[in-house]
Write an enzyme that holds these catalytic residues in place. Sequence first.
Site, PDB file in Angstrom:
ATOM      1  N   ASP A 131     -10.229   2.438   2.324  1.00  0.00           N
ATOM      2  CA  ASP A 131     -10.429   1.599   3.522  1.00  0.00           C
ATOM      3  C   ASP A 131     -11.312   2.291   4.558  1.00  0.00           C
ATOM      4  O   ASP A 131     -12.213   1.673   5.136  1.00  0.00           O
ATOM      5  CB  ASP A 131      -9.074   1.251   4.172  1.00  0.00           C
ATOM      6  N   ASN A 186      -4.944   1.958  -1.459  1.00  0.00           N
ATOM      7  CA  ASN A 186      -5.435   0.602  -1.765  1.00  0.00           C
ATOM      8  C   ASN A 186      -6.062   0.540  -3.155  1.00  0.00           C
ATOM      9  O   ASN A 186      -6.560  -0.505  -3.562  1.00  0.00           O
ATOM     10  CB  ASN A 186      -6.437   0.121  -0.699  1.00  0.00           C
ATOM     11  N   LYS A 219       0.805  -1.226   0.000  1.00  0.00           N
ATOM     12  CA  LYS A 219       0.000   0.000   0.000  1.00  0.00           C
ATOM     13  C   LYS A 219       0.839   1.278   0.000  1.00  0.00           C
ATOM     14  O   LYS A 219       0.456   2.276  -0.597  1.00  0.00           O
ATOM     15  CB  LYS A 219      -0.970  -0.008   1.187  1.00  0.00           C
ATOM     16  N   GLY A 244      -1.192  -0.088   8.544  1.00  0.00           N
ATOM     17  CA  GLY A 244      -1.779   0.463   7.318  1.00  0.00           C
ATOM     18  C   GLY A 244      -3.290   0.626   7.400  1.00  0.00           C
ATOM     19  O   GLY A 244      -3.840   1.637   6.963  1.00  0.00           O
ATOM     20  N   ASN A 258      -1.624   1.010  20.591  1.00  0.00           N
ATOM     21  CA  ASN A 258      -0.844   0.143  19.702  1.00  0.00           C
ATOM     22  C   ASN A 258       0.330  -0.468  20.452  1.00  0.00           C
ATOM     23  O   ASN A 258       0.870   0.146  21.379  1.00  0.00           O
ATOM     24  CB  ASN A 258      -0.324   0.939  18.498  1.00  0.00           C
ATOM     25  N   ARG A 259       0.705  -1.676  20.060  1.00  0.00           N
ATOM     26  CA  ARG A 259       1.845  -2.346  20.697  1.00  0.00           C
ATOM     27  C   ARG A 259       3.070  -1.452  20.675  1.00  0.00           C
ATOM     28  O   ARG A 259       3.751  -1.260  21.674  1.00  0.00           O
ATOM     29  CB  ARG A 259       2.115  -3.669  19.947  1.00  0.00           C
ATOM     30  N   THR A 260       3.362  -0.870  19.502  1.00  0.00           N
ATOM     31  CA  THR A 260       4.511   0.035  19.397  1.00  0.00           C
ATOM     32  C   THR A 260       3.992   1.470  19.511  1.00  0.00           C
ATOM     33  O   THR A 260       3.383   1.994  18.575  1.00  0.00           O
ATOM     34  CB  THR A 260       5.228  -0.173  18.040  1.00  0.00           C
TER      35      THR A 260
HETATM   36  P1  NDP Z   1      -0.047  -3.878   9.324  1.00  0.00           P
HETATM   37  O1  NDP Z   1       0.931  -4.990   9.247  1.00  0.00           O
HETATM   38  O2  NDP Z   1       0.220  -2.615   8.626  1.00  0.00           O
HETATM   39  O3  NDP Z   1      -0.281  -3.498  10.886  1.00  0.00           O
HETATM   40  C1  NDP Z   1      -0.461  -4.505  11.825  1.00  0.00           C
HETATM   41  C2  NDP Z   1      -0.915  -3.891  13.151  1.00  0.00           C
HETATM   42  O4  NDP Z   1      -1.127  -4.976  14.071  1.00  0.00           O
HETATM   43  C3  NDP Z   1       0.110  -2.966  13.795  1.00  0.00           C
HETATM   44  O5  NDP Z   1      -0.552  -1.987  14.555  1.00  0.00           O
HETATM   45  C4  NDP Z   1       0.879  -3.930  14.707  1.00  0.00           C
HETATM   46  O6  NDP Z   1       1.480  -3.306  15.814  1.00  0.00           O
HETATM   47  C5  NDP Z   1      -0.247  -4.814  15.185  1.00  0.00           C
HETATM   48  N1  NDP Z   1       0.245  -6.127  15.608  1.00  0.00           N
HETATM   49  C6  NDP Z   1       0.840  -7.055  14.808  1.00  0.00           C
HETATM   50  N2  NDP Z   1       1.159  -8.140  15.556  1.00  0.00           N
HETATM   51  C7  NDP Z   1       0.768  -7.866  16.817  1.00  0.00           C
HETATM   52  C8  NDP Z   1       0.845  -8.594  18.036  1.00  0.00           C
HETATM   53  N3  NDP Z   1       1.410  -9.816  18.079  1.00  0.00           N
HETATM   54  N4  NDP Z   1       0.346  -8.034  19.152  1.00  0.00           N
HETATM   55  C9  NDP Z   1      -0.213  -6.798  19.107  1.00  0.00           C
HETATM   56  N5  NDP Z   1      -0.305  -6.046  17.979  1.00  0.00           N
HETATM   57  C10 NDP Z   1       0.179  -6.587  16.854  1.00  0.00           C
HETATM   58  O7  NDP Z   1      -1.428  -4.504   8.854  1.00  0.00           O
HETATM   59  P2  NDP Z   1      -2.711  -3.711   8.351  1.00  0.00           P
HETATM   60  O8  NDP Z   1      -2.889  -2.522   9.216  1.00  0.00           O
HETATM   61  O9  NDP Z   1      -2.670  -3.517   6.904  1.00  0.00           O
HETATM   62  O10 NDP Z   1      -3.873  -4.761   8.603  1.00  0.00           O
HETATM   63  C11 NDP Z   1      -4.336  -5.055   9.929  1.00  0.00           C
HETATM   64  C12 NDP Z   1      -5.491  -6.041   9.802  1.00  0.00           C
HETATM   65  O11 NDP Z   1      -6.607  -5.402   9.183  1.00  0.00           O
HETATM   66  C13 NDP Z   1      -5.092  -7.214   8.898  1.00  0.00           C
HETATM   67  O12 NDP Z   1      -5.357  -8.396   9.572  1.00  0.00           O
HETATM   68  C14 NDP Z   1      -5.938  -7.050   7.658  1.00  0.00           C
HETATM   69  O13 NDP Z   1      -6.392  -8.294   7.179  1.00  0.00           O
HETATM   70  C15 NDP Z   1      -7.122  -6.215   8.153  1.00  0.00           C
HETATM   71  N6  NDP Z   1      -7.653  -5.360   7.077  1.00  0.00           N
HETATM   72  C16 NDP Z   1      -8.952  -5.546   6.688  1.00  0.00           C
HETATM   73  C17 NDP Z   1      -9.496  -4.771   5.695  1.00  0.00           C
HETATM   74  C18 NDP Z   1     -10.923  -4.994   5.279  1.00  0.00           C
HETATM   75  O14 NDP Z   1     -11.334  -4.454   4.242  1.00  0.00           O
HETATM   76  N7  NDP Z   1     -11.700  -5.751   6.039  1.00  0.00           N
HETATM   77  C19 NDP Z   1      -8.721  -3.714   5.008  1.00  0.00           C
HETATM   78  C20 NDP Z   1      -7.360  -3.585   5.516  1.00  0.00           C
HETATM   79  C21 NDP Z   1      -6.863  -4.413   6.492  1.00  0.00           C
HETATM   80  P3  NDP Z   1       2.997  -2.738  15.756  1.00  0.00           P
HETATM   81  O15 NDP Z   1       2.894  -1.344  15.220  1.00  0.00           O
HETATM   82  O16 NDP Z   1       3.438  -2.808  17.160  1.00  0.00           O
HETATM   83  O17 NDP Z   1       3.769  -3.659  14.849  1.00  0.00           O
END
Ligand code: NDP
Length: 273
Positions: free
Chosen positions: A102, A86, A65, A129, A150-152
């Site tokens: 989104d 997207n 993205k 994202g 958020n975790r981070t």
């Molecule tokens: P990213 O990889 O960009 O972000 C992931 C997020 O999840 C970050 O905030 C990350 O935190 C957090 N995270 C990852 N692992 C963990 C963990 N073990 N514990 C706690 N927090 C965690 O992904 P996206 O933002 O693109 O997507 C997130 C979800 O949203 C996906 O599962 C995707 O399928 C869904 N989605 C659904 C859409 C829809 O149309 N329904 C559209 C877009 C996404 P950190 O910053 O700490 O790494």
Amino acid sequence: MMRFAVIGDPIEHSLSPTIHKTFAEQCDIDLTYEHMRVTPESFDDDVNEFFSAGGRGLNVTQPLKTLAFNYAELVTDRAMNAGAANTLKFLDNDMVCADNTDGEGLVQDLQELGVSLNGKRVLLLGAGGAARGSLGALLGEQPEALFIHNRTEATALQLINNYARLGKVDLLESTTSGMSFDVIINATSASLHGVRPDINHTVFKGAVCYDMMYGDNARPFTKWALANGALAAHDGLGMLIEQAAASFMLWHDIQPDTAPVRRMLSQTQAHSR
Ligand code: NDP
């Protein structure tokens, strides 16, 4: 025939081809819509080739993205706010425009589900994202308060700064048992890693919960929320369909009726359980 595709990695299980082909049939538009595995390394070559060969538009999913946002010559305001796209549209002047649907998809789905954000206390989990793409639309609904956890923490702070001129978003460093929210939206992928977002389970009491993931992937979060007093817990299938409808509108200038696709895919998902 006009050619469209969804790109990402992994991509083979994407529902976007089914959704867009159904919209196209409904609107009597002749098109092809395929899925293409594209990696960050092959992004420029693959996208150049797609548009050179007459492709009209692309949906873009992870991990592409940000690359899509940087690729385009023109960028909509909401993609600019998100710093991620997207949807790519090939314009008649041979330029490419990037959009991010989104947030519109999320808010539209919440409306379909009867969940209002206006004047409500909203907690957004995650700052990746999907959260970036949604924050502008969430602020547009004018919640009473919008928190991000958020975790981070640094990533959440960066996101808050990016959106500062559009509205107030507060960082929630941790959740405690006295806190309550009307709506909790999970935009993390924690469940994919077999863990839960680091929040106190008491915050679910009395809240409507929403996981952007759908199907089996959403279930750990929605079950956890319901077991702890959530009023309702929805998955993100509707968001996927509504963001696709917004992309379809950008490409074809026609608003498809999402209701039949929502019915069809929720039945398919229920049967696949
Ligand atoms: P990213 O990889 O960009 O972000 C992931 C997020 O999840 C970050 O905030 C990350 O935190 C957090 N995270 C990852 N692992 C963990 C963990 N073990 N514990 C706690 N927090 C965690 O992904 P996206 O933002 O693109 O997507 C997130 C979800 O949203 C996906 O599962 C995707 O399928 C869904 N989605 C659904 C859409 C829809 O149309 N329904 C559209 C877009 C996404 P950190 O910053 O700490 O790494």
